[in-house]
Design a protein around this motif. Structure first.
Motif, PDB file in Angstrom:
ATOM      1  N   PHE A 130       0.834  -1.202   0.000  1.00  0.00           N
ATOM      2  CA  PHE A 130       0.000   0.000   0.000  1.00  0.00           C
ATOM      3  C   PHE A 130       0.869   1.253   0.000  1.00  0.00           C
ATOM      4  CE2 PHE A 130      -2.434   3.231   2.480  1.00  0.00           C
ATOM      5  CZ  PHE A 130      -3.443   3.449   1.533  1.00  0.00           C
ATOM      6  N   LEU A 131       1.945   1.234   0.790  1.00  0.00           N
ATOM      7  CA  LEU A 131       2.856   2.385   0.838  1.00  0.00           C
ATOM      8  C   LEU A 131       3.589   2.559  -0.486  1.00  0.00           C
ATOM      9  CD1 LEU A 131       4.328   1.960   4.443  1.00  0.00           C
ATOM     10  CD2 LEU A 131       2.653   3.650   3.674  1.00  0.00           C
ATOM     11  N   TYR A 132       3.974   1.437  -1.124  1.00  0.00           N
ATOM     12  CA  TYR A 132       4.610   1.526  -2.437  1.00  0.00           C
ATOM     13  C   TYR A 132       3.668   2.219  -3.418  1.00  0.00           C
ATOM     14  CZ  TYR A 132       7.620  -2.268  -0.634  1.00  0.00           C
ATOM     15  OH  TYR A 132       8.468  -3.046   0.110  1.00  0.00           O
ATOM     16  N   LEU A 133       2.402   1.819  -3.371  1.00  0.00           N
ATOM     17  CA  LEU A 133       1.407   2.384  -4.278  1.00  0.00           C
ATOM     18  C   LEU A 133       1.237   3.884  -4.044  1.00  0.00           C
ATOM     19  CD1 LEU A 133      -0.748   1.941  -6.451  1.00  0.00           C
ATOM     20  CD2 LEU A 133      -2.380   1.418  -4.615  1.00  0.00           C
ATOM     21  N   ILE A 134       1.204   4.283  -2.768  1.00  0.00           N
ATOM     22  CA  ILE A 134       1.068   5.710  -2.450  1.00  0.00           C
ATOM     23  C   ILE A 134       2.251   6.497  -3.009  1.00  0.00           C
ATOM     24  CG2 ILE A 134       1.144   7.385  -0.563  1.00  0.00           C
ATOM     25  CD1 ILE A 134      -0.548   5.521   1.084  1.00  0.00           C
ATOM     26  N   LEU A 135       3.469   5.962  -2.814  1.00  0.00           N
ATOM     27  CA  LEU A 135       4.664   6.633  -3.334  1.00  0.00           C
ATOM     28  C   LEU A 135       4.590   6.787  -4.848  1.00  0.00           C
ATOM     29  CD1 LEU A 135       7.841   5.276  -1.491  1.00  0.00           C
ATOM     30  CD2 LEU A 135       6.822   7.543  -1.369  1.00  0.00           C
ATOM     31  N   PHE A 136       4.225   5.703  -5.518  1.00  0.00           N
ATOM     32  CA  PHE A 136       4.184   5.720  -6.980  1.00  0.00           C
ATOM     33  C   PHE A 136       3.131   6.707  -7.489  1.00  0.00           C
ATOM     34  CE2 PHE A 136       2.653   4.113 -11.078  1.00  0.00           C
ATOM     35  CZ  PHE A 136       3.843   4.096 -11.791  1.00  0.00           C
ATOM     36  N   VAL A 137       1.935   6.650  -6.909  1.00  0.00           N
ATOM     37  CA  VAL A 137       0.850   7.540  -7.346  1.00  0.00           C
ATOM     38  C   VAL A 137       1.228   8.999  -7.083  1.00  0.00           C
ATOM     39  CG1 VAL A 137      -1.532   8.235  -6.901  1.00  0.00           C
ATOM     40  CG2 VAL A 137      -0.961   5.811  -7.109  1.00  0.00           C
TER      41      VAL A 137
END
Length: 248
Positions: A130-137
């Motif tokens: 979830f944190l990876y996704l937040i960073l990417f977005v």
């Protein structure tokens, strides 16, 4: 030596290490204070200003080298040395691309280090993903927001892809920092991203001139590098603690 004595001994060792590490960081704090004391908004680009700006980062590299040995040249110490090169390049506006390239190499070295056995590794969890996704977005959103301003840059045909590659590298570094679950390393990586975003907003004239814009960028930048350096020095200690927990 029973468990209580071992635990007390470990606590004493950690206290001694923290005190020794703090003392070794004193030159960095002094050099940072000197930079903020001497810097003014109308400071001309010069060899002296480049040296004063890069001195804190160079001193952090020496701290990491003194604690972790010469092999860290291919890790965080090397990243700090390339960051110092980037610091010097950014003093001259015409060397911006070279500075960005130096910082890109630094992020790559940090990323490689976070993957080594020196850091306690954890299996990827749903929270991590979830944190990876937040960073990417967040990074993609920032790049899209910046795109019209990048197009206005004098050398936009080079700047646009260069900034894109740079953002991919810093996202990689931040994602791997999350995987280590090391507080100092993670905070340092995230603050580094915030510092770079603040710098980009000013360099590409996304926002009007800020009176204390440089101060914001440099305070967050030096703090980020400090946390990454401290995290690397303490990585072995944390790995040992993780190994003890697994055996218990």
């Amino acid at each position: 030596m029973d468990i209580l004595e071992t635990d007390a001994y470990d606590r004493r060792q950690r206290r001694n290490m923290s005190c020794a590490l703090f003392l070794s960081l004193l030159p960095f704090f002094v050099a940072s204070a000197v930079y903020f004391y001497l810097w003014t908004p109308d400071s001309p680009a010069s060899i002296m200003s480049a040296g004063v700006k890069s001195a804190p980062t160079l001193l952090l590299a020496l701290v990491v080298l003194s604690w972790n040995g010469a092999h860290s040249v291919l890790g965080v110490a090397g990243g700090l040395l390339f960051s110092a090169v980037g610091d010097c390049c950014l003093v001259w506006k015409e060397l911006f691309l070279y500075g960005m390239g130096a910082f890109a190499v630094a992020h790559l070295l940090y990323s490689i280090t976070f993957l080594t056995s020196r850091y306690a590794t954890y299996s990827s969890s749903s929270l991590n993903r979830f944190l990876y996704l937040i960073l990417f977005v967040a990074a993609v959103g920032f790049y899209v927001y910046m795109f019209p301003f990048l197009q206005k840059a004098p050398n936009s045909e080079v700047i646009i892809p260069a900034v894109g590659v740079y953002m991919l590298l810093i996202i990689l570094m931040g994602s791997l920092a999350i995987k280590t679950r090391h507080a100092a390393t993670l905070l340092g990586s995230l603050i580094f991203m915030a510092s770079d975003m603040a710098l980009a907003l000013q360099i590409f004239k996304v926002m009007p001139h800020m009176e204390h814009g440089n101060t914001i960028v440099m305070v967050t930048y030096y703090l980020a590098q400090l946390l990454i350096a401290v995290g690397d020095v303490k990585a072995v200690e944390n790995k040992d603690d993780f190994s003890k927990w697994k055996r218990s």
